[in-house]
Scaffold this active site. Structure first.
Site, PDB file in Angstrom:
ATOM      1  N   GLN A 135      -2.837  -8.041  -2.254  1.00 42.47           N
ATOM      2  CA  GLN A 135      -1.624  -7.698  -3.003  1.00 42.47           C
ATOM      3  C   GLN A 135      -1.835  -7.952  -4.500  1.00 42.47           C
ATOM      4  O   GLN A 135      -2.320  -9.009  -4.896  1.00 42.47           O
ATOM      5  CB  GLN A 135      -0.451  -8.542  -2.453  1.00 42.47           C
ATOM      6  CG  GLN A 135       0.893  -8.213  -3.047  1.00 42.47           C
ATOM      7  CD  GLN A 135       1.423  -6.832  -2.651  1.00 42.47           C
ATOM      8  OE1 GLN A 135       1.036  -6.271  -1.622  1.00 42.47           O
ATOM      9  NE2 GLN A 135       2.286  -6.279  -3.462  1.00 42.47           N
TER      10      GLN A 135
ATOM     11  N   LYS B  63       5.490  -5.110   4.698  1.00 46.64           N
ATOM     12  CA  LYS B  63       4.278  -4.489   5.246  1.00 46.64           C
ATOM     13  C   LYS B  63       3.980  -5.046   6.637  1.00 46.64           C
ATOM     14  O   LYS B  63       3.671  -4.295   7.566  1.00 46.64           O
ATOM     15  CB  LYS B  63       3.095  -4.734   4.298  1.00 46.64           C
ATOM     16  CG  LYS B  63       3.160  -3.876   3.044  1.00 46.64           C
ATOM     17  CD  LYS B  63       2.200  -4.329   1.955  1.00 46.64           C
ATOM     18  CE  LYS B  63       2.452  -3.494   0.690  1.00 46.64           C
ATOM     19  NZ  LYS B  63       1.671  -3.928  -0.472  1.00 46.64           N
TER      20      LYS B  63
ATOM     21  N   ASP C 278      -5.818   0.398   0.703  1.00 46.57           N
ATOM     22  CA  ASP C 278      -5.059   0.839  -0.471  1.00 46.57           C
ATOM     23  C   ASP C 278      -5.668   2.064  -1.148  1.00 46.57           C
ATOM     24  O   ASP C 278      -5.023   2.694  -1.984  1.00 46.57           O
ATOM     25  CB  ASP C 278      -5.065  -0.277  -1.528  1.00 46.57           C
ATOM     26  CG  ASP C 278      -3.790  -1.086  -1.528  1.00 46.57           C
ATOM     27  OD1 ASP C 278      -2.729  -0.501  -1.249  1.00 46.57           O
ATOM     28  OD2 ASP C 278      -3.860  -2.283  -1.837  1.00 46.57           O
TER      29      ASP C 278
HETATM   30  N1  GUN Z   1       1.418  -4.277  -5.674  1.00 44.53           N
HETATM   31  C1  GUN Z   1       2.433  -3.386  -5.794  1.00 44.53           C
HETATM   32  N2  GUN Z   1       2.176  -2.279  -5.075  1.00 44.53           N
HETATM   33  C2  GUN Z   1       0.987  -2.485  -4.478  1.00 44.53           C
HETATM   34  C3  GUN Z   1       0.196  -1.712  -3.594  1.00 44.53           C
HETATM   35  O1  GUN Z   1       0.526  -0.590  -3.201  1.00 44.53           O
HETATM   36  N3  GUN Z   1      -0.952  -2.284  -3.182  1.00 44.53           N
HETATM   37  C4  GUN Z   1      -1.341  -3.508  -3.596  1.00 44.53           C
HETATM   38  N4  GUN Z   1      -2.500  -3.984  -3.156  1.00 44.53           N
HETATM   39  N5  GUN Z   1      -0.643  -4.243  -4.420  1.00 44.53           N
HETATM   40  C5  GUN Z   1       0.514  -3.740  -4.849  1.00 44.53           C
END
Ligand code: GUN
Length: 277
Positions: free
Chosen positions: A93, A49, A116
């Site tokens: 996350q 990311k 998100d």
């Molecule tokens: N863990 C796995 N995929 C994601 C996601 O798209 N967002 C977040 N915050 N955590 C994750």
């Protein structure tokens, strides 16, 4: 003829579009990713990311906190990011260590900075058809369908999986495109028969090659959200790709289908937040 939908290439194009849009904006969009603990898969996601942000000319900060971080400490960290004018999107996350209540932690994020689309306010706005950040994976699936020219108006879309992160928002997005939507899950009776009626089939179950080739309607669009690691270390989707690709009109491979789109949509959500200021 089956069209293999190239998510890697599409994501690359979108990231380039976002980079250009960000340059015109005159504000550098900023994303803060908060990682608690040392889950190795999460560490890789977070690194990807941050890299995607830099490539798109965005500002990115990654805050790594130890697994034993106290609730109050994490909440204070989020509040600090809420107040930082350089930061337009915040992502915590998941999964979080067990002693932390995910819903409570997420609720501390300023809804204007919900990168998100996981906050109740954002999910509620999606339900009501209002503008709001949408969860990145289902948003990426929709973008693939649109850019591939899959007809959606009046089509029967079957979503297999009802998670808050993928299945439910996916169903709402397809409904917004005027699909007739069926949501299936682990208790659904006659799943193969229902899948056979799908013009658009979205598989978000988390079980390797669960959807068989003879469950696919000839010419259907098959979107595979699954990322399952097999014992030999290889990655496979929720759909039996070899068999399904003989029947489908469109299909996403795994890897290289939906996966790369998730990060592209995260950047899109961050840019949209930066536009709102
Ligand atoms: N863990 C796995 N995929 C994601 C996601 O798209 N967002 C977040 N915050 N955590 C994750």
């Amino acid at each position: 003829m089956t069209v293999v939908i190239d998510g890697k290439q599409t994501a690359k194009e979108i990231r380039a579009e976002l980079r250009e849009e960000a340059q015109k904006l005159g504000v550098v969009p900023g994303l803060c990713v908060i990682l608690v603990g040392d889950d190795p898969a999460s560490a890789i996601y977070v690194r990807n990311k941050a890299r995607a942000c830099k490539d798109a000319g965005f500002y990115s900060s990654t805050i790594k906190l130890p697994a034993e971080t106290a609730r109050e400490e994490l909440l204070a960290c989020i509040r600090e990011q809420n107040a930082d004018p350089q930061i337009h999107g915040i992502l915590v996350q998941l999964p979080l260590p067990k002693h932390l209540d995910e819903q409570e932690i997420l609720a501390a994020i300023d809804p204007a900075k919900d990168a998100d689309g996981f906050l109740p306010v954002s999910a509620g706005k999606l339900l009501l058809g209002q503008k709001a950040p949408v969860a990145c994976t289902p948003q990426g699936c929709l973008e693939l369908l649109k850019r591939s020219g899959v007809p959606m108006e009046g089509a029967h879309a079957v979503v297999v999986g009802r998670s808050n992160i993928v299945g439910k928002p996916m169903a709402l997005l397809l409904l917004r495109e005027n699909c007739t939507v069926t949501v299936c899950h682990s208790r659904t009776k006659n799943l193969p028969e229902i899948c056979r009626t799908a013009d658009i089939l979205v598989a978000a179950i988390g079980k390797p090659r669960f959807i068989k080739g003879d469950w696919i309607k000839p010419g259907a669009a098959v979107i595979d959200v699954g990322i399952n690691r097999l014992e030999d270390g290889s990655i496979t989707g929720d759909v039996d790709y070899e068999a399904a690709s003989q029947v489908a009109g469109w299909i996403t491979p795994v890897p290289g289908g939906v996966g790369p789109m998730t990060i592209a949509m995260l950047l899109k959500n961050t840019l949209e937040a930066a536009k709102r200021g």
